[in-house]
Write an enzyme that holds these catalytic residues in place. Structure first.
Site, PDB file in Angstrom:
ATOM      1  N   HIS A  85       0.849  -1.182   0.000  1.00 50.53           N
ATOM      2  CA  HIS A  85       0.000   0.000   0.000  1.00 50.53           C
ATOM      3  C   HIS A  85       0.886   1.234   0.000  1.00 50.53           C
ATOM      4  O   HIS A  85       1.803   1.341   0.814  1.00 50.53           O
ATOM      5  CB  HIS A  85      -0.914   0.029   1.230  1.00 50.53           C
ATOM      6  CG  HIS A  85      -1.769   1.257   1.263  1.00 50.53           C
ATOM      7  ND1 HIS A  85      -2.975   1.337   0.588  1.00 50.53           N
ATOM      8  CD2 HIS A  85      -1.580   2.469   1.828  1.00 50.53           C
ATOM      9  CE1 HIS A  85      -3.482   2.543   0.758  1.00 50.53           C
ATOM     10  NE2 HIS A  85      -2.664   3.245   1.508  1.00 50.53           N
ATOM     11  N   ASP A 164     -15.062   2.910   7.289  1.00 48.93           N
ATOM     12  CA  ASP A 164     -14.002   3.780   6.778  1.00 48.93           C
ATOM     13  C   ASP A 164     -14.485   4.573   5.578  1.00 48.93           C
ATOM     14  O   ASP A 164     -14.153   5.738   5.413  1.00 48.93           O
ATOM     15  CB  ASP A 164     -12.752   2.983   6.407  1.00 48.93           C
ATOM     16  CG  ASP A 164     -11.713   3.902   5.776  1.00 48.93           C
ATOM     17  OD1 ASP A 164     -11.250   4.799   6.496  1.00 48.93           O
ATOM     18  OD2 ASP A 164     -11.428   3.770   4.584  1.00 48.93           O
ATOM     19  N   ARG A 171     -14.153  13.045   6.542  1.00 43.33           N
ATOM     20  CA  ARG A 171     -12.874  13.702   6.852  1.00 43.33           C
ATOM     21  C   ARG A 171     -12.428  14.586   5.697  1.00 43.33           C
ATOM     22  O   ARG A 171     -11.855  15.658   5.896  1.00 43.33           O
ATOM     23  CB  ARG A 171     -11.800  12.652   7.145  1.00 43.33           C
ATOM     24  CG  ARG A 171     -11.998  11.964   8.497  1.00 43.33           C
ATOM     25  CD  ARG A 171     -11.147  10.709   8.589  1.00 43.33           C
ATOM     26  NE  ARG A 171      -9.754  10.967   8.357  1.00 43.33           N
ATOM     27  CZ  ARG A 171      -8.914  10.126   7.746  1.00 43.33           C
ATOM     28  NH1 ARG A 171      -9.330   8.925   7.328  1.00 43.33           N
ATOM     29  NH2 ARG A 171      -7.654  10.433   7.563  1.00 43.33           N
ATOM     30  N   SER A 186      -7.528   4.015   9.024  1.00 35.48           N
ATOM     31  CA  SER A 186      -8.242   3.947   7.748  1.00 35.48           C
ATOM     32  C   SER A 186      -7.531   2.969   6.797  1.00 35.48           C
ATOM     33  O   SER A 186      -8.130   2.042   6.242  1.00 35.48           O
ATOM     34  CB  SER A 186      -8.296   5.352   7.134  1.00 35.48           C
ATOM     35  OG  SER A 186      -8.661   5.309   5.791  1.00 35.48           O
ATOM     36  N   LYS A 190      -8.646  -1.446   6.080  1.00 41.10           N
ATOM     37  CA  LYS A 190      -8.913  -2.026   4.751  1.00 41.10           C
ATOM     38  C   LYS A 190      -7.918  -3.135   4.429  1.00 41.10           C
ATOM     39  O   LYS A 190      -8.286  -4.184   3.891  1.00 41.10           O
ATOM     40  CB  LYS A 190      -8.853  -0.922   3.685  1.00 41.10           C
ATOM     41  CG  LYS A 190     -10.052  -0.004   3.739  1.00 41.10           C
ATOM     42  CD  LYS A 190      -9.919   1.187   2.807  1.00 41.10           C
ATOM     43  CE  LYS A 190      -8.970   2.219   3.310  1.00 41.10           C
ATOM     44  NZ  LYS A 190      -9.045   3.547   2.782  1.00 41.10           N
TER      45      LYS A 190
HETATM   46  N1  URA Z   1      -5.605   6.693   2.438  1.00 37.19           N
HETATM   47  C1  URA Z   1      -6.596   6.093   3.117  1.00 37.19           C
HETATM   48  O1  URA Z   1      -7.078   5.044   2.716  1.00 37.19           O
HETATM   49  N2  URA Z   1      -7.037   6.653   4.243  1.00 37.19           N
HETATM   50  C2  URA Z   1      -6.542   7.807   4.726  1.00 37.19           C
HETATM   51  O2  URA Z   1      -6.979   8.264   5.758  1.00 37.19           O
HETATM   52  C3  URA Z   1      -5.514   8.445   4.015  1.00 37.19           C
HETATM   53  C4  URA Z   1      -5.058   7.849   2.861  1.00 37.19           C
END
Ligand code: URA
Length: 428
Positions: A85, A164, A171, A186, A190
């Site tokens: 990621h 999320d 947000r 967040s 995932k």
């Molecule tokens: N990427 C995400 O998935 N969440 C965040 O809060 C920031 C970047």
């Protein structure tokens, strides 16, 4: 009657307290169900941004977000799984060559990706420039492709961490994206729900990244690595430079073309270096560190997996990629050395040319973007092409050019230029 109410949770955090496990479980669940209102969650997110969270709070918050949805399970696959990621950067196309490369080394890569919002591009937007390619796969299709091809890059379904999805959108419009506990939970909710065995995080640092300085990036990386380990996922992080954009392209089709060059054994040195470094981390986590990924780029086997991966999702890997209708060349203002090319300036220009979107529902242009013809450290001659701007809508050039103003420096020949490393640190 519930044992908590939203105002009590908000005021506890506003006054600097730590939230209890039961407060966290309750507020995340109630918000997902719509029992806690957006304005209440916005106030709580702001209190978290201002007052922070302790390690146990972040871990519980992440678990509550995972529990809001489904959890995938790849344990029936015949090979180990590893995923990467990136926190998002300009010209960051690394997922495209990386997923097939790691698969070519014997590790399955389930890469659930998103679309871009703002100045950083989205992996799915890039792949959608390939004629026919589709991002949406069922869980069964994903499993089959992982077993047969070894790599899949597809859209994350609505079932993964729905808390999320709702919170991130909130947000985004309430100035609360930049809170480290919220970013870490967040991303990790995932990735843990996705069910990968090994996770490698590419935490970007610099003008084009969320985290502008190394200290905050390190704190984010350490928080995420700890969350992953707590959840039983082998997690490491590389801190990598994002003050200069990666490679020579930012956009959609132009980044696919550059990724294919890397898979063919060529491509810009920085893209190759980062792809191979991340592949080595993923393979080490998955227990396959005896294989050298650089060999798999050189012998064509990563390219074979790429073609199979694109075909499995109805794309034609041999089709011509779309090109923009209009182009505009920016030339070097003087003769000398290009000493700076700012990632944020290039990212904003690509976005304004139509490669990215301002609102979630906007379309992107497949051919739009920026191609630069020199990298920091290169000598340039006055009047030579420095960048080519690409778009279908020429009225976009003026605003793109405005975002590039002050975004690069050409200094007299012989000026000192010290190239910085791409890999800044490793957290494990
Ligand atoms: N990427 C995400 O998935 N969440 C965040 O809060 C920031 C970047």
């Amino acid at each position: 009657m519930s044992q908590h109410d939203a105002v009590e949770v908000i005021t506890d955090k506003r006054d600097g307290g730590a939230l209890s496990a039961s407060q966290i479980d309750w507020v995340v669940d109630a918000y997902t169900r719509g029992d806690v209102a957006d304005e209440q969650m916005s106030a709580l997110a702001m209190a978290i941004l201002l007052n922070g969270m302790e390690r146990e709070e972040i871990s519980r918050w992440t678990a509550a977000m995972i529990a809001s949805g489904e959890r995938m399970d790849f344990s029936s696959l015949s090979r180990p799984t590893a995923d990467k990621h990136s926190t998002g950067g300009v010209g960051d196309k690394i997922t495209l060559p990386l997923a097939p490369l790691v698969a070519a080394c014997g590790v399955a890569v389930p890469q659930l990706s998103g679309r871009g919002l703002g100045h950083t591009g989205g992996t799915l937007d890039k792949l959608e420039s390939i004629p026919g390619w589709r991002a949406a796969l069922s869980n069964d299709e994903m499993m089959r492709q992982l077993e047969e091809v070894g790599a899949v890059i597809c859209a994350a379904g609505d079932g993964l961490a729905p808390a999320d999805k709702k919170l991130y959108a909130l947000r985004d419009v309430t100035g609360t994206v930049e809170a480290i506990p919220l970013i870490a939970s967040s991303i990790m909710s995932k990735k843990i729900a996705e069910g990968t065995g090994t996770l490698v995080l590419d935490v970007k640092v610099g003008t084009g990244a969320f985290m502008k300085d190394l200290e905050r990036a390190r704190e984010l990386a350490e928080t995420m690595v700890a969350l992953g380990k707590d959840a039983g996922v082998r997690t490491t992080a590389l801190l990598t430079d994002m003050s200069t954009p990666l490679g020579l392209t930012a956009g959609n089709a132009v980044e696919v073309a550059e990724s294919v060059e890397v898979l063919a054994g060529g491509g810009p040195a920085d893209v190759v270096e980062l792809t191979v470094a991340l592949a080595r981390e993923m393979l080490a986590g998955a227990g396959r560190d005896g294989v050298d990924p650089a060999d798999k780029l050189a012998d064509g086997s990563a390219m074979d997996v790429w073609k199979a991966m694109i075909r499995a999702q109805d794309g034609d890997p041999d089709a011509e990629l779309p090109t923009a209708k209009e182009s505009h060349v920016v030339t070097a203002p003087s003769t000398g050395v290009l000493t700076r090319l700012d990632a944020m300036a290039v990212g904003m220009a690509a976005w304004r040319l139509g490669a990215g979107r301002a609102r979630k529902e906007d379309p992107v242009q497949a051919g739009a973007g920026v191609v630069w013809h020199a990298r920091p450290g290169d000598e340039v001659t006055e009047g030579q092409p420095l960048m080519t701007l690409l778009t279908d809508e020429p009225e976009r050039f003026d605003r793109a050019l405005a975002s590039l103003e002050g975004g690069y420096d050409v200094e007299p020949a012989g000026s000192a230029y010290e190239p910085g490393p791409i890999l800044l640190d490793r957290i494990s």
